[in-house]
Scaffold this motif. Structure first.
Motif, PDB file in Angstrom:
ATOM      1  N   GLN A  90      -2.835  15.879  -0.036  1.00 35.38           N
ATOM      2  CA  GLN A  90      -3.650  16.604   0.943  1.00 35.38           C
ATOM      3  C   GLN A  90      -2.759  17.066   2.099  1.00 35.38           C
ATOM      4  OE1 GLN A  90      -7.734  15.287   2.046  1.00 35.38           O
ATOM      5  NE2 GLN A  90      -7.017  15.401   4.149  1.00 35.38           N
ATOM      6  N   CYS A 134       0.859  -1.190   0.000  1.00 33.54           N
ATOM      7  CA  CYS A 134       0.000   0.000   0.000  1.00 33.54           C
ATOM      8  C   CYS A 134       0.896   1.242   0.000  1.00 33.54           C
ATOM      9  CB  CYS A 134      -0.914  -0.003   1.228  1.00 33.54           C
ATOM     10  SG  CYS A 134      -1.825   1.554   1.402  1.00 33.54           S
ATOM     11  N   GLY A 173     -10.863   6.421   6.813  1.00 39.30           N
ATOM     12  CA  GLY A 173     -12.076   5.912   6.174  1.00 39.30           C
ATOM     13  C   GLY A 173     -11.835   5.418   4.746  1.00 39.30           C
ATOM     14  N   ASN A 174     -10.849   6.005   4.084  1.00 39.29           N
ATOM     15  CA  ASN A 174     -10.531   5.614   2.707  1.00 39.29           C
ATOM     16  C   ASN A 174      -9.521   4.456   2.651  1.00 39.29           C
ATOM     17  OD1 ASN A 174      -8.356   6.975   3.718  1.00 39.29           O
ATOM     18  ND2 ASN A 174      -8.401   8.663   2.244  1.00 39.29           N
ATOM     19  N   GLY A 175      -9.218   3.867   3.816  1.00 39.58           N
ATOM     20  CA  GLY A 175      -8.253   2.760   3.853  1.00 39.58           C
ATOM     21  C   GLY A 175      -6.809   3.220   3.870  1.00 39.58           C
ATOM     22  N   ARG A 176      -6.600   4.531   3.826  1.00 37.92           N
ATOM     23  CA  ARG A 176      -5.240   5.060   3.885  1.00 37.92           C
ATOM     24  C   ARG A 176      -4.851   5.337   5.336  1.00 37.92           C
ATOM     25  NH1 ARG A 176      -3.796   9.831  -0.186  1.00 37.92           N
ATOM     26  NH2 ARG A 176      -4.958   9.319  -2.065  1.00 37.92           N
ATOM     27  N   GLU A 210     -12.970   6.656  12.579  1.00 34.09           N
ATOM     28  CA  GLU A 210     -11.961   5.708  12.114  1.00 34.09           C
ATOM     29  C   GLU A 210     -11.791   4.555  13.104  1.00 34.09           C
ATOM     30  OE1 GLU A 210      -9.349   9.108   9.727  1.00 34.09           O
ATOM     31  OE2 GLU A 210      -8.453   8.062  11.414  1.00 34.09           O
ATOM     32  N   SER A 217      -3.797   7.404   8.611  1.00 36.45           N
ATOM     33  CA  SER A 217      -4.178   8.693   9.155  1.00 36.45           C
ATOM     34  C   SER A 217      -3.263   8.913  10.372  1.00 36.45           C
ATOM     35  CB  SER A 217      -5.644   8.560   9.554  1.00 36.45           C
ATOM     36  OG  SER A 217      -6.259   9.767   9.779  1.00 36.45           O
ATOM     37  N   LYS A 243      -6.213  20.626  -0.685  1.00 35.12           N
ATOM     38  CA  LYS A 243      -6.408  19.378  -1.433  1.00 35.12           C
ATOM     39  C   LYS A 243      -5.963  19.549  -2.875  1.00 35.12           C
ATOM     40  CE  LYS A 243     -10.333  17.392   1.037  1.00 35.12           C
ATOM     41  NZ  LYS A 243     -11.731  16.995   0.979  1.00 35.12           N
ATOM     42  N   ARG A 248     -12.337  13.187  13.379  1.00 36.46           N
ATOM     43  CA  ARG A 248     -12.419  12.077  12.421  1.00 36.46           C
ATOM     44  C   ARG A 248     -11.873  10.759  12.982  1.00 36.46           C
ATOM     45  NH1 ARG A 248     -10.961  14.858   7.556  1.00 36.46           N
ATOM     46  NH2 ARG A 248     -13.066  15.767   7.622  1.00 36.46           N
ATOM     47  N   SER A 291      -0.563  13.997   3.529  1.00 42.54           N
ATOM     48  CA  SER A 291      -1.002  12.697   3.028  1.00 42.54           C
ATOM     49  C   SER A 291      -0.644  12.564   1.549  1.00 42.54           C
ATOM     50  CB  SER A 291      -2.522  12.644   3.216  1.00 42.54           C
ATOM     51  OG  SER A 291      -2.994  11.362   3.007  1.00 42.54           O
TER      52      SER A 291
END
Lengths: 198, 198
Positions: free
Chosen positions: A165, A73, B35-38, B69, B40, A180, B65, A92
């Motif tokens: 981001q 990933c 939330g996007n699988g990345r 998560e 944080s 963003k 957030r 990010s």
């Protein structure tokens, strides 16, 4: 890979400048997704921006666990706190791994330049035993010798994080801004920004 | 939840003690799965250990957030670097979210105690507008008033990280030790440790 005008970059350059006298202001925390699907997090050193881009450079050992993780990933998030100016950057993006297997001429050159920029003492770290393996007390009979002119050893790896981001928080002014990247096909990244609640 | 004798805990307590005069030594970086699988990652403040256990306490806003998560994936990894003693702790484990919806009497009490331990100024943060939402310049006509004796507001949330792996690195001595909790059914967590290459 981003333009010189990324609006968050001036904030980061200014934080780096105002905290320049503090060694640890170049230490940031890099989160990735671990092999078990859990988060993984460690301290790394900021090695500057990739020339002409917004890419954030980090040097690491190709035998470290984060390399396996990034190959599964490639996404990461940096958490970077400036202790004097009370500013936090959460950056990010996707990480490109430039290791010994990289055959692209430009990247090959960048890795070689990165290697020649580090101190002889730092270079020796990449000749040590493999990170994460059990420690064996017996040392090799001879210290390894490195020719100062030779190119990077296999274990030396350049990482480049391409931000998409940036969440900026200033705890002195209680201001927070979210930047963003706007997906586009052109060469230059466009950014939108919004002030949000801290 | 672990015993008082967790072998990594004395290293952490000693790092906290030797860096006690530095405010930022209580700042750590907490990675979760977004939330996007990345990944944080953000800076948070260490609020001590949960009494009689190895649980690491953090206070946060339930509207942030990380709460969403953690409700999807409760695992987190702390990256914590002590700038004076050159020690890094990577602490991995599961986080329990103790928020206003928690009805368990013991946890309810712990959250109330946490709330009463923070300064009036810190409390006011939890009455501010929702984090992450767009900033609106107009302020409410009146500053909200908080009764100093009243219990925690809804947005106040206690997080407790229960460690199951600690990776300790001392950059002065180049020593690295990996501590792993041994799964067992008893009340007390057992730990195994191994010296590994840095």
């Amino acid at each position: 890979m981003g333009s010189a005008a990324a609006p968050w970059k001036s904030l980061l350059l200014s934080a780096l400048e105002s905290n320049a006298q503090i060694t640890h202001s170049r230490f940031l925390h890099l989160a990735t997704i671990g092999g078990n699907g859990r988060p993984s997090n460690r301290t790394v050193v900021f090695r500057g921006f990739e020339e002409g881009t917004d890419g954030i450079r980090i040097y690491t050992d190709s035998r470290s666990r984060k390399i396996e993780e990034l190959k599964t990933c490639p996404f990461a998030e940096i958490s970077w706190y400036f202790t004097e100016s009370w500013e936090q950057f959460r950056i990010s993006g996707r990480i490109e791994v430039v290791d010994a297997s990289c055959l692209d001429a430009t990247k090959f050159k960048k890795r070689a330049e990165a290697w020649s920029s580090i101190s002889p003492k730092s270079r020796m770290q990449y000749l040590g035993p493999s990170p994460n393996l059990p420690y064996i007390a017996e040392q090799p009979a001879k210290e390894p010798v490195l020719d100062s002119c030779s190119g990077p050893v296999d274990a030396f790896c350049l990482l480049v994080l391409d931000p998409d981001q940036v969440d900026y928080l200033n705890l002195k002014s209680a201001e927070r801004k979210l930047f963003k990247a706007i997906p586009c096909l052109g060469r230059e990244t466009l950014w939108e920004s919004e002030r949000i609640n801290p």
